[in-house]
Design an enzyme around this catalytic site. Structure first.
Site, short mmCIF file in Angstrom:
data_model
loop_
_atom_site.label_atom_id
_atom_site.label_comp_id
_atom_site.label_asym_id
_atom_site.label_seq_id
_atom_site.Cartn_x
_atom_site.Cartn_y
_atom_site.Cartn_z
N CYS A 206 0.85 -1.20 0.00
CA CYS A 206 0.00 0.00 0.00
C CYS A 206 0.89 1.24 0.00
O CYS A 206 1.71 1.42 0.90
CB CYS A 206 -0.92 -0.01 1.22
SG CYS A 206 -1.83 1.55 1.42
N CYS B 230 0.47 3.47 3.17
CA CYS B 230 1.10 2.84 4.33
C CYS B 230 2.62 3.05 4.25
O CYS B 230 3.26 3.36 5.26
CB CYS B 230 0.78 1.35 4.40
SG CYS B 230 -0.85 0.99 5.08
N ASP C 43 0.28 16.65 -1.79
CA ASP C 43 0.02 15.78 -2.95
C ASP C 43 1.12 15.98 -3.99
O ASP C 43 1.56 17.11 -4.24
CB ASP C 43 -1.36 16.12 -3.55
CG ASP C 43 -1.87 15.02 -4.46
OD1 ASP C 43 -2.85 14.36 -4.11
OD2 ASP C 43 -1.25 14.81 -5.54
N HIS D 182 -4.39 1.28 8.34
CA HIS D 182 -4.84 1.04 6.97
C HIS D 182 -6.34 0.75 6.94
O HIS D 182 -6.83 -0.16 7.59
CB HIS D 182 -4.10 -0.14 6.31
CG HIS D 182 -4.60 -0.38 4.90
ND1 HIS D 182 -4.08 0.28 3.82
CD2 HIS D 182 -5.63 -1.13 4.44
CE1 HIS D 182 -4.76 -0.07 2.73
NE2 HIS D 182 -5.70 -0.92 3.08
N ASN E 190 -12.36 10.46 -2.30
CA ASN E 190 -12.84 9.66 -3.42
C ASN E 190 -13.01 8.21 -2.98
O ASN E 190 -12.19 7.70 -2.20
CB ASN E 190 -11.86 9.74 -4.59
CG ASN E 190 -11.79 11.14 -5.18
OD1 ASN E 190 -12.78 11.85 -5.21
ND2 ASN E 190 -10.61 11.53 -5.65
N HIS F 6 -6.19 3.47 0.13
CA HIS F 6 -5.98 3.74 1.56
C HIS F 6 -6.72 5.04 1.81
O HIS F 6 -6.41 6.07 1.16
CB HIS F 6 -4.47 3.84 1.86
CG HIS F 6 -4.11 4.14 3.29
ND1 HIS F 6 -3.16 3.40 3.98
CD2 HIS F 6 -4.53 5.11 4.13
CE1 HIS F 6 -3.03 3.91 5.21
NE2 HIS F 6 -3.84 4.95 5.32
N HIS G 122 -8.11 8.47 2.32
CA HIS G 122 -7.41 9.76 2.40
C HIS G 122 -8.39 10.88 2.12
O HIS G 122 -9.33 10.74 1.34
CB HIS G 122 -6.23 9.82 1.45
CG HIS G 122 -6.55 9.48 0.02
ND1 HIS G 122 -6.72 8.18 -0.39
CD2 HIS G 122 -6.75 10.25 -1.06
CE1 HIS G 122 -7.00 8.17 -1.69
NE2 HIS G 122 -7.03 9.42 -2.13
N HIS H 30 -8.53 14.73 0.76
CA HIS H 30 -7.83 15.81 0.07
C HIS H 30 -8.25 17.13 0.71
O HIS H 30 -9.44 17.37 0.94
CB HIS H 30 -8.24 15.89 -1.40
CG HIS H 30 -7.95 14.66 -2.23
ND1 HIS H 30 -6.91 14.60 -3.13
CD2 HIS H 30 -8.57 13.45 -2.29
CE1 HIS H 30 -6.92 13.41 -3.72
NE2 HIS H 30 -7.91 12.69 -3.24
P1 5GP Z 1 -7.27 9.58 -5.23
O1 5GP Z 1 -7.32 9.73 -6.71
O2 5GP Z 1 -7.04 8.14 -4.82
O3 5GP Z 1 -8.41 10.23 -4.50
O4 5GP Z 1 -6.01 10.42 -4.75
C1 5GP Z 1 -4.73 9.91 -4.70
C2 5GP Z 1 -3.80 11.09 -4.68
O5 5GP Z 1 -2.52 10.64 -4.31
C3 5GP Z 1 -3.65 11.79 -6.02
O6 5GP Z 1 -4.05 13.16 -5.89
C4 5GP Z 1 -2.17 11.65 -6.35
O7 5GP Z 1 -1.62 12.79 -6.97
C5 5GP Z 1 -1.55 11.39 -5.00
N1 5GP Z 1 -0.35 10.57 -5.03
C6 5GP Z 1 -0.16 9.42 -5.74
N2 5GP Z 1 1.06 8.93 -5.53
C7 5GP Z 1 1.66 9.77 -4.64
C8 5GP Z 1 2.96 9.79 -4.03
O8 5GP Z 1 3.80 8.92 -4.23
N3 5GP Z 1 3.22 10.83 -3.19
C9 5GP Z 1 2.30 11.82 -2.94
N4 5GP Z 1 2.68 12.79 -2.12
N5 5GP Z 1 1.09 11.83 -3.49
C10 5GP Z 1 0.76 10.82 -4.33
ZN ZN Z 2 -2.48 1.47 3.55
#
Ligand code: 5GP
Ligand code: ZN
Length: 112
Positions: free
Chosen positions: A3, A6, A29, A45, A85, A96, A98, A100
């Protein structure tokens, strides 16, 4: 378990830390969609809001209570948006939970 968040929480993958405490970790991000774009994740997690149970609900509740403090530290006194999301149609890419935090400008009226 493999993950990404994680691994970030554990420090195995570097991130730009904004805030941390015993239950959550907040970091910038990697692909910001607003001038300020921060992610807040529980240390525990849990796949998404759709998979919340007792312990993770406590962690999620803690995050909700902590977000205003993080937003203040990020200078978002004029307002901000919080998004989580969920699943395929919700375009969740990291499985995992999260939240925003988006801000730093007047955001789009559109949410979808
Ligand atoms: P989701 O689309 O799942 O709601 O959001 C995942 C977020 O994680 C995205 O906005 C993406 O830019 C961010 N993200 C993906 N990989 C990484 C990473 O390795 N480091 C950081 N800081 N953000 C990440
Ligand atoms: Zn996780």
């Amino acid at each position: 378990m493999d993950c990404l968040f994680c691994a970030i929480v554990n420090g195995d993958i570097p991130s730009k830390k904004v805030y941390e405490d015993d239950r959550c970790y907040a970091f910038l991000d990697i692909n910001p969609q607003a001038p300020v774009h921060c992610l807040v994740v529980p240390r525990l997690h849990v796949g998404s809001l759709d998979e919340i149970d007792g312990e993770s609900a406590e962690a999620a509740s803690h995050i909700i209570k902590t977000i205003p403090k993080i937003a203040r530290e990020l200078g978002l006194g004029n307002g901000y948006r919080v998004v989580t999301n969920i699943g395929e149609d919700g375009r969740q890419s990291v499985k995992h939970l999260h939240f925003h935090i988006l801000g730093g400008e007047c955001l789009s009226e559109n949410m979808a």
